[in-house]
Design a protein around this motif. Structure first.
Motif, PDB file in Angstrom:
ATOM      1  N   TYR A   1      -2.177   8.939   4.636  1.00 18.31           N
ATOM      2  CA  TYR A   1      -1.117   9.232   3.675  1.00 18.31           C
ATOM      3  C   TYR A   1       0.240   9.467   4.336  1.00 18.31           C
ATOM      4  N   ARG A   2       0.384   8.989   5.546  1.00 20.29           N
ATOM      5  CA  ARG A   2       1.672   9.020   6.243  1.00 20.29           C
ATOM      6  C   ARG A   2       2.056   7.603   6.632  1.00 20.29           C
ATOM      7  N   ASN A   3       3.360   7.386   6.744  1.00 18.13           N
ATOM      8  CA  ASN A   3       3.859   6.056   7.115  1.00 18.13           C
ATOM      9  C   ASN A   3       3.265   4.966   6.213  1.00 18.13           C
ATOM     10  N   ILE A   4       3.301   5.226   4.925  1.00 22.26           N
ATOM     11  CA  ILE A   4       2.733   4.298   3.956  1.00 22.26           C
ATOM     12  C   ILE A   4       3.410   2.929   4.032  1.00 22.26           C
TER      13      ILE A   4
ATOM     14  N   VAL B   1       8.921  -2.128  -3.609  1.00 15.29           N
ATOM     15  CA  VAL B   1       8.352  -0.778  -3.606  1.00 15.29           C
ATOM     16  C   VAL B   1       7.487  -0.561  -4.843  1.00 15.29           C
ATOM     17  N   SER B   2       7.992  -0.990  -6.001  1.00 12.57           N
ATOM     18  CA  SER B   2       7.234  -0.840  -7.252  1.00 12.57           C
ATOM     19  C   SER B   2       5.930  -1.623  -7.215  1.00 12.57           C
ATOM     20  N   ASP B   3       6.024  -2.888  -6.807  1.00 17.40           N
ATOM     21  CA  ASP B   3       4.832  -3.736  -6.756  1.00 17.40           C
ATOM     22  C   ASP B   3       3.796  -3.183  -5.787  1.00 17.40           C
ATOM     23  N   ALA B   4       4.269  -2.691  -4.642  1.00 15.37           N
ATOM     24  CA  ALA B   4       3.359  -2.159  -3.638  1.00 15.37           C
ATOM     25  C   ALA B   4       2.641  -0.923  -4.156  1.00 15.37           C
ATOM     26  N   PHE B   5       3.398  -0.005  -4.737  1.00 13.10           N
ATOM     27  CA  PHE B   5       2.783   1.224  -5.238  1.00 13.10           C
ATOM     28  C   PHE B   5       1.788   0.934  -6.349  1.00 13.10           C
TER      29      PHE B   5
ATOM     30  N   ALA C   1       3.731  10.472  -2.737  1.00 16.15           N
ATOM     31  CA  ALA C   1       4.529  11.379  -1.916  1.00 16.15           C
ATOM     32  C   ALA C   1       4.773  10.808  -0.520  1.00 16.15           C
ATOM     33  N   GLY C   2       3.743  10.198   0.060  1.00 19.82           N
ATOM     34  CA  GLY C   2       3.905   9.604   1.388  1.00 19.82           C
ATOM     35  C   GLY C   2       4.933   8.494   1.370  1.00 19.82           C
ATOM     36  N   LEU C   3       4.907   7.676   0.336  1.00 27.03           N
ATOM     37  CA  LEU C   3       5.874   6.587   0.210  1.00 27.03           C
ATOM     38  C   LEU C   3       7.275   7.136  -0.042  1.00 27.03           C
ATOM     39  N   ALA C   4       7.366   8.210  -0.829  1.00 27.68           N
ATOM     40  CA  ALA C   4       8.664   8.829  -1.098  1.00 27.68           C
ATOM     41  C   ALA C   4       9.285   9.392   0.185  1.00 27.68           C
ATOM     42  N   VAL C   5       8.474  10.018   1.011  1.00 26.55           N
ATOM     43  CA  VAL C   5       8.977  10.540   2.290  1.00 26.55           C
ATOM     44  C   VAL C   5       9.515   9.393   3.144  1.00 26.55           C
TER      45      VAL C   5
END
Length: 213
Positions: A86-89, A103-107, A132-136
């Motif tokens: 859950y880091r460096n997503i 970003v949307s498609d990936a998430f 959260a990981g992606l947001a960071v």
């Protein structure tokens, strides 16, 4: 920076629904409020500063705050078990953070894969940990506006995929049943759910987006 803005009117509306059966719209609003709080917690944990910290207010008090606390507690457990997942997503997915579409498609692709084999609270927590990981990652790469995109994507995914499941359980407050005490058996139960979520997340890495995107 307005990605974590919370109005007092919205806070009151979110809290009121815990006294009755929530509507689809209310469940989605709560999901997004919980997502903002989860992201805010992880940004603080990662030592990422914001230019306008007043937008980093926690979710309103009461039942929703209790749900948020439990969600974060379970997220801590999940991320402790699999610290590198859950880091460096963005790097794991090999995507650019400069495109809202990417970003949307990936998430959404990862979210869909997490729930391929059904819905559990473990997978719901995994979804929030990914968000959260992606947001960071986005904030660290000078793309803070993408946090709003991620929150909206999570809300849309909840609307399309999780609302019916949530309604059958009486709403978000059902997650509080996952933590009844500090009995060691809780950790064993959580490990099982976490491993399941982890497997689906890894599977998603192979299906998400092409490297060049």
């Amino acid at each position: 920076m307005e990605v974590l803005r919370r109005s007092s009117v919205f806070a009151a509306e979110v809290m009121e629904v815990f006294d009755r059966s929530p509507t689809d719209k209310e469940l989605v609003s709560q999901a997004k409020a919980l997502c903002r709080d989860y992201i805010n917690s992880r940004l603080i944990q990662a030592g990422v500063s914001w230019s306008k910290p007043e937008y980093n207010a926690p979710v309103p008090g009461g039942k929703l705050a209790e749900v948020s606390t439990i969600l974060l507690r379970l997220g801590d457990e999940l991320e402790y078990i699999r610290p590198n997942v859950y880091r460096n997503i963005a790097r794991q997915l090999n995507i650019s953070l400069h495109s809202e579409t990417v970003v949307s498609d990936a998430f959404l692709a990862v979210a869909a894969q997490i729930f391929t084999a059904g819905i559990t609270w473990g997978k719901v927590v995994s979804l929030y940990a990914v968000a959260a990981g992606l947001a960071v990652d986005c904030v660290r790469h000078a793309q803070p506006a993408m946090v709003h995109t991620i929150v909206d994507c999570l809300g849309e995914f909840v609307r399309k995929t999780l609302v019916t499941w949530l309604k059958r359980r009486g709403g978000w407050a059902d997650i509080t049943k996952c933590v009844v005490n500090t009995d060691p058996s809780l950790r064993s139960h959580w490990l099982v759910a976490a491993v399941c979520s982890f497997g689906h997340f890894l599977k998603a890495l192979f299906f998400v987006l092409l490297p060049e995107r």
